[in-house]
Design an enzyme around this catalytic site. Structure first.
Site, PDB file in Angstrom:
ATOM      1  N   THR A   1      -0.479   4.901   1.770  1.00 17.08           N
ATOM      2  CA  THR A   1      -1.019   5.182   2.598  1.00 17.08           C
ATOM      3  C   THR A   1      -0.203   4.637   3.800  1.00 17.08           C
ATOM      4  O   THR A   1      -0.465   3.142   4.100  1.00 17.08           O
ATOM      5  CB  THR A   1      -2.014   5.847   2.704  1.00 17.08           C
ATOM      6  OG1 THR A   1      -2.388   6.738   1.620  1.00 17.08           O
ATOM      7  CG2 THR A   1      -2.620   6.989   4.014  1.00 17.08           C
TER       8      THR A   1
ATOM      9  N   ASP B   1      -4.105  -2.663   4.840  1.00 14.63           N
ATOM     10  CA  ASP B   1      -5.061  -2.032   6.149  1.00 14.63           C
ATOM     11  C   ASP B   1      -6.387  -2.019   6.666  1.00 14.63           C
ATOM     12  O   ASP B   1      -7.266  -1.906   7.158  1.00 14.63           O
ATOM     13  CB  ASP B   1      -4.745  -0.762   6.268  1.00 14.63           C
ATOM     14  CG  ASP B   1      -4.296   0.218   5.284  1.00 14.63           C
ATOM     15  OD1 ASP B   1      -5.220  -0.093   4.005  1.00 14.63           O
ATOM     16  OD2 ASP B   1      -4.239   1.417   5.631  1.00 14.63           O
TER      17      ASP B   1
ATOM     18  N   ASP C   1       0.915  -1.132   0.066  1.00 15.93           N
ATOM     19  CA  ASP C   1      -0.259  -0.296   0.047  1.00 15.93           C
ATOM     20  C   ASP C   1       0.481   1.133  -0.224  1.00 15.93           C
ATOM     21  O   ASP C   1       2.048   1.169   0.324  1.00 15.93           O
ATOM     22  CB  ASP C   1      -1.130   0.499   1.341  1.00 15.93           C
ATOM     23  CG  ASP C   1      -2.411  -0.574   1.144  1.00 15.93           C
ATOM     24  OD1 ASP C   1      -1.586  -1.084  -0.141  1.00 15.93           O
ATOM     25  OD2 ASP C   1      -3.107  -0.491   1.977  1.00 15.93           O
TER      26      ASP C   1
END
Length: 1185
Positions: free
Chosen positions: A460, A788, A458
């Protein structure tokens, strides 16, 4: 009347009533709550306030715990030490040894009356019993060591599990403050805030909710998301996942009284009854198979005989099976479904080790049988043919001795220390990885990580710091590179912006300032925190706006999800009508806007040309600076005369018609949010690339932002040939004309793909699956994924190793993952790679050492038996070498620390042989040296060293110095070879790093001292005679020779060796069949699947090896024990009813780890379908066994 904390001690509602209340669903639930006078009345009866929560006083908490129970499910008691001892004793080879030793003991005291044995014989008979006793004692030592290892492993994993569970916190309101408490401390009456991604820890009734959807498949087996709301279905249950929306609930049942708890209790009770029944069934099944009884159908798998008389037709196992892909019950016979079941492929190392173990088992068994046959034939020919003697009863003793030698060869051949080495190095690594911020949930993930060839990360929070701030804004045709002040913005626009941001963001997102001067702490969604920070920077207090408009005043909330990529909130206007605020990805919001505030805050039409100019001149430059762009817009619905950008309404609009509600918006502003790259990430990515691991970024952000961040991280390197795609383009390239995904099309895309932007969770899953299934690269890719969000679940499960974020990650993501990064940092992944490679190497080091010992010991015993009619290494000596030294050596070699050099080589991939050519060169080279020395000593050693020969001794003769020297030299060579075994890649300096590992040198010195004691004082028990200093020096000299010889072997170029010398090649899938050959597999009554008796024998002999390898992992999932696949039919009808509702085991149960105990689970048997782990591991803080 008794009072607690100033309130009556008697609650207005009893535990029984609450339990009954929670059994209702949907409209029934709504009706049931109104019977109690509504949700607010229930709050009053439980002495709690919907806005203030519980008072939080100790007395009140204690009283609630006593009345309604605590949120803990009592764990299943761990196995006692004696149980583990009993389990260790079940090993077939040990049993044969015990029996043989007992027979030998018995025979040594047996004196036939009819013979006049010569006096000399009597002297020797005197010591005959010692060997039998010594073997028994060494078996006891082995059993105790094994049991102790299992015991300490179990304790370690319980600790690990409780650590994982201790991490799970939940938001509740106490004393008017929102606080995070451990799920074990949640009480009945608590007001809990629930949001997207939560795993609910207790049952409750909703007080208020926005767009709430829950995945209840862990309880009901229905994969569709259930819409929840105070007027549709107010009951939310423990163990279920919030997939969308948010809300507030009052907790009504905890621990064993919650829905998940009730199932656990039923299971626990049923398990005990079933265990007894299973034993009975097994006996019946065996009888039945002998009588070739046809009464049991194959479909029933022999372990679940239908008790037609006792129970009317009940759900059989097969009917409860649900294949993970289609999400609903599949009512069909078990065979097909279960066999294609949800087993993840075994871990790479595991598959290779199992294959190796089976091959060694074959070889060892063959040689052992041959040894016994040759010894017995030679004895018979010599005694009865050449010497022409009659049979005497004492000869039975000789035959037993031969059998003991044969069994000992088998014991030496099977590498008992291997499972121990695997367990130890995994357990040791897991412990150490904790310190490196890797919380390992599934043990084998740590080893798989060493083979990773690709990481899909990912953006972020993993590559960036996840501390977001607004750095640019575009308001009323003014682009500000610094933050504007409220006076720079026309007043009415300023009010709309501050109001729109404050109201239209989750009220759980906040900016806290603990101490003045410190950096403010961002709590909740980081993007929203950045916007709230922007409001604060304008000089407006967002909290005061929220206090004026609390959540219960909201008319409707459209929560953010990966499809919408925006969030909207509808609030009533003070003078009638409604106002919708929305925010989201700028290009998506722009398309829905028809108006915009222009210069000086005048309202203008927002034409297509203006939109394109804005995207070109504002949004794209922001994105190219690596900023995330967010637009804020609004729309008014008014009952009276409507202005240009308002819409007239007569009644309440249809809020479900989202398409029409979210159009003709008025754009207020565009802001650019900066999320800086973590300073340590570029270096970590460079390390990955050097280690041969490709890093790809998969993000929902727009393509320019993604490209900018990827360049800063070093994922995109200048002059490289790479692809950057958006989700839409990616899908266009990988689908054929019918819209189906084609592997050959994916294979054209993924090798060059480095950045996938604006991707949906499905794209991420498709990419991961495509890379894993791809056959393009020789060694097959092993993929790690970070995630996440709740929607990352499928990709995390599909990946070989799933990393979830410990801080930003939702419970659902953590649940689907194998490793949790407690600091959300990409550089921790690099540490995981290092540890993973270290595990693989530790096991390879041990194998190299172990196989040398095995090859030499087996050949010496075999040729010795043929040439000298006696094994030069006695049974007890071989047991000492094999069991004690293996155990100690596995401990020594498995605890080497990783070095940065590990990251300088390429990953092994899936198909790399387990034993490389370099290792095989070392194994064969060292074995050759040791065999030459040992046979030299055996045949000419007596003359060279001028001692009495030990060859051709009577069977019961005492130990000789000759054979003692052979034994001692063998041990010395083995000990020094242990130092050689520390390097497996052909390094010359084997001493390097020796003193950084205290475990290694302590064990080495301890083994050396033990050996001295055995030789000097072992006497009859170890068949040794004390040696002189001169003889000792010769033994040590031969031992040190292995180090010198090792240098010579290293000089032989590996490349010149034939490839056939590597062992354990091929892809693990090719031998998954071999792995399922466990003991219980054959208790099935399917006669056509029954193997030959011979096969069963050696398979059973190997079972312990396989079981041991899987034991470590078995413990991690210990709840699995309560559900073990052995439990066939459900004994009580109520349980059957509960189970019928249950869902499939999630990956997390059926693949606790991919080091699965495949040897103990027949494929056709499926476990009662409850997603126990999903229920257990986070919804309650029970210690997980």
């Amino acid at each position: 009347m008794a009072t607690i904390d100033g309130r009556p001690a008697q609650y207005g509602i009893s535990l029984k009533q609450l339990r009954e209340l929670m059994e209702h669903r949907g409209r029934e639930g709504v009706a049931k709550i109104s019977e109690f006078g509504g949700i607010h009345e229930i709050c009053k009866k439980l002495y709690t306030s919907p806005n203030e929560g519980l008072s939080g006083s100790k007395a009140d908490e204690e009283h609630r715990r006593e009345t309604f129970g605590s949120n803990v499910i009592p764990p299943k008691p761990p196995k006692t030490f004696l149980t583990l001892v009993w389990e260790a004793l079940q090993d077939v080879t040990l049993i044969i040894l015990e029996v043989a030793a007992l027979v030998s003991l018995g025979l040594s005291f047996y004196k036939p009356a009819d013979e006049d044995a010569p006096l000399l014989q009597e002297e020797d008979e005197h010591h005959g019993w010692i060997e039998g006793l010594a073997i028994l004692i060494s078996v006891i030592v082995v059993v105790l060591v094994t049991a102790f290892n299992d015991y300490s492993k179990e304790r370690q994993f319980r600790g690990l599990q409780s650590r994982i569970e201790g991490e799970h916190k939940f938001s509740v309101i106490r004393g008017g403050e929102v606080c995070q408490i451990s799920v074990g401390d949640i009480l009945v009456g608590d007001i809990a805030q629930i949001k997207y991604g939560d795993l609910l820890p207790a049952d409750g009734c909703l007080i208020q909710s926005n767009d709430l959807k829950v995945d209840e498949s862990s309880l009901t087996g229905e994969s569709d998301h259930v819409k929840k709301g105070t007027d549709v279905d107010p009951m939310v249950l423990s163990g279920t996942h919030v997939m969308e929306g948010s809300g507030k609930m009052i907790v009504t049942a905890v621990g064993v009284n919650s829905q998940a708890g009730i199932i656990f209790t039923l299971l626990g009770a049923a398990v005990d009854e079933q265990e007894a029944e299973i034993k009975k069934m097994k006996k019946e099944a065996k009888k039945a198979s002998k009588q070739k009884s046809k009464s049991l159908t194959g479909e029933n798998d022999g372990r679940t005989p239908m008790k037609a008389a006792a129970h009317p037709p009940q759900t059989t196992q097969s009917e409860v099976i649900k294949s993970e892909s289609d999400g609903n019950h599949v009512q069909q016979p078990s065979t097909s479904t279960a066999e294609t079941g949800h087993k993840k492929e075994k871990s790479v190392l595991q598959a290779k080790l199992t294959k190796l173990a089976i091959q060694i088992g074959y070889a060892g068994s063959t040689i052992a049988v041959l040894t016994v046959i040759i010894l017995i034939i030679q004895f018979c020919i010599k005694t009865f043919v050449i010497d022409d003697r009659p049979w005497k009863n004492t000869y039975a003793n000789n035959l037993v001795k031969h059998l003991i030698i044969g069994v000992t060869v088998l014991v030496v051949a099977v590498p008992e220390g291997l499972p121990l080495a695997v367990t130890l190095s995994l357990a040791y690594s897991v412990k150490k990885m904790m310190k490196d911020n890797n919380l390992v949930r599934h043990l084998d993930a740590c080893e798989t990580m060493g083979n990773a060839t690709a990481i899909c990360s990912d953006k972020t929070g993993t590559l960036t710091t996840n501390r977001m701030t607004v750095v640019q804004s575009y308001i009323c045709e003014k682009l500000c590179k610094v933050l504007p002040t409220l006076t720079d913005i026309p007043q009415h626009v300023g009010n709309l912006i501050t109001m729109g941001i404050s109201v239209n963001s989750a009220y759980t997102s906040n900016i806290m300032c603990p101490n003045p001067g410190d950096l403010p702490v961002q709590v909740g969604n980081k993007t929203e925190c950045a916007l709230l920070g922007f409001v604060q920077a304008l000089g407006v207090k967002y909290q005061s706006i929220r206090d004026e408009i609390p959540e219960d005043k909201f008319t409707r909330v459209y929560t953010f999800n990966s499809v919408r990529k925006s969030m909207g909130t509808v609030i009533p206007r003070p003078n009638g009508g409604y106002r919708l605020y929305t925010k989201g990805a700028s290009e998506i919001i722009m398309k829905k806007c028809s108006f915009i505030y222009g210069h000086e805050g005048t309202l203008e039409k927002f034409t297509r040309d203006m939109q394109e100019r804005l995207i070109r001149e504002v949004i794209e430059p922001m994105a190219c600076d690596g900023l995330r762009t967010i637009s804020v817009a609004y729309r008014d619905f008014v009952p009276g005369k409507a202005a240009l950008n308002e819409v007239h309404i007569d009644g309440e609009p249809n809020w479900d018609d989202e398409e029409n509600i979210m159009t003709n918006l008025t754009c207020l502003c565009v802001v650019g949010i900066e999320d800086p790259v973590r300073p340590e990430v570029p270096d970590a990515i460079r390390k990955c690339q050097r280690a041969g691991i490709t890093v790809r970024m998969v993000t929902g952000d727009n393509i320019n932002t993604a490209r900018s961040i990827a360049s800063k991280c070093g994922i995109l390197r200048p002059n490289d040939d790479f692809l950057i795609l958006e989700g839409k383009e990616f899908n266009r390239r990988i689908r054929d004309s019918n819209g189906d995904i084609q592997q050959h099309l994916i294979d054209k895309v993924w090798p060059k793909l480095r950045v996938l932007a604006r991707s949906s969770p499905t794209d991420k899953y498709t990419l991961v699956k495509g890379i894993i299934d791809s056959m393009v690269s020789d060694n097959r890719e092993v993929v790690a994924v970070t995630g996440d969000g709740t929607n990352d679940g499928p990709a995390l499960k599909k990946a070989d190793v799933g990393f979830a974020m410990g801080i930003a990650g939702t419970d659902v993501a953590k649940e689907a993952s194998d490793i949790i990064l407690t600091d959300d940092n990409f550089s921790s992944i690099v540490k995981a790679v290092m540890w993973g490679r270290n595990v693989y190497d530790s096991i390879a080091k041990f194998l190299q050492f172990q196989l040398t010992v095995n090859v030499v010991a087996v050949i010496v015993a075999f040729i010795g038996a043929c040439a000298v009619q006696d094994s030069p290494l006695k049974a007890v000596q071989m047991l000492w070498v094999n069991l004690i030294m293996d155990t100690l050596a596995s401990l020594a070699l498995a605890t080497e620390l990783p070095t940065p050099d590990l990251l300088l080589r390429k990953p092994y991939g899936r198909t790399k042989p387990l034993i490389s050519r370099t290792m095989m060169k070392n194994i064969l080279g060292q074995a050759l040296y040791q065999l030459v020395i040992i046979f030299g000593l055996l045949f000419v050693g007596d003359m060279i060293l001028d001692i009495e020969s030990g060859r051709g001794q009577e069977l019961n003769a005492g130990p000789t110095q000759h054979f003692t020297i052979i034994f001692n030299t063998f041990v010395m060579m083995t000990l020094f070879n242990e130092i050689n075994a520390r390097k497996i890649h052909g390094q010359r300096n084997v001493i390097e790093g020796l003193f950084t590992n205290p475990i290694f040198y302590t064990i080495w010195i301890f083994t050396m001292i033990s050996q001295v004691l055995i030789i000097q004082y072992g006497k009859m028990a170890f068949s040794t005679r004390a040696l002189s200093l001169d003889q000792w020096l010769w033994c040590v000299f031969f031992g040190i020779g292995t180090l010198v010889w090792g240098q010579l072997i290293t000089s032989v170029p590996t490349r010149k060796l034939p490839k056939i010398l590597s062992w354990g090649r091929g892809h693990p899938e090719e031998y998954t069949d071999a792995m399922n050959l466990g003991e219980e597999r054959f208790d099935s009554i399917d006669s056509d699947k029954k193997p030959r008796a011979g096969q069963i024998l050696w398979i059973r002999g190997l079972t312990r090896l396989q079981t041991q390898i899987s034991v470590p992992i078995r413990v991690v999932n210990a709840f699995r024990q309560g559900l073990d696949a052995r439990y066939g039919e459900h004994t009580n009808t109520s349980l059957a009813e509960v189970l019928r509702k249950q869902t499939s085991l999630s990956k997390r149960l059926s693949e606790t780890s991919s080091i699965e105990y495949a040897d103990n689970i027949p494929d056709e048997l499926t476990i009662p379908e409850i997603d126990v782990e999903r229920l257990s591991s986070h919804s309650h803080t029970e210690t997980a066994v």
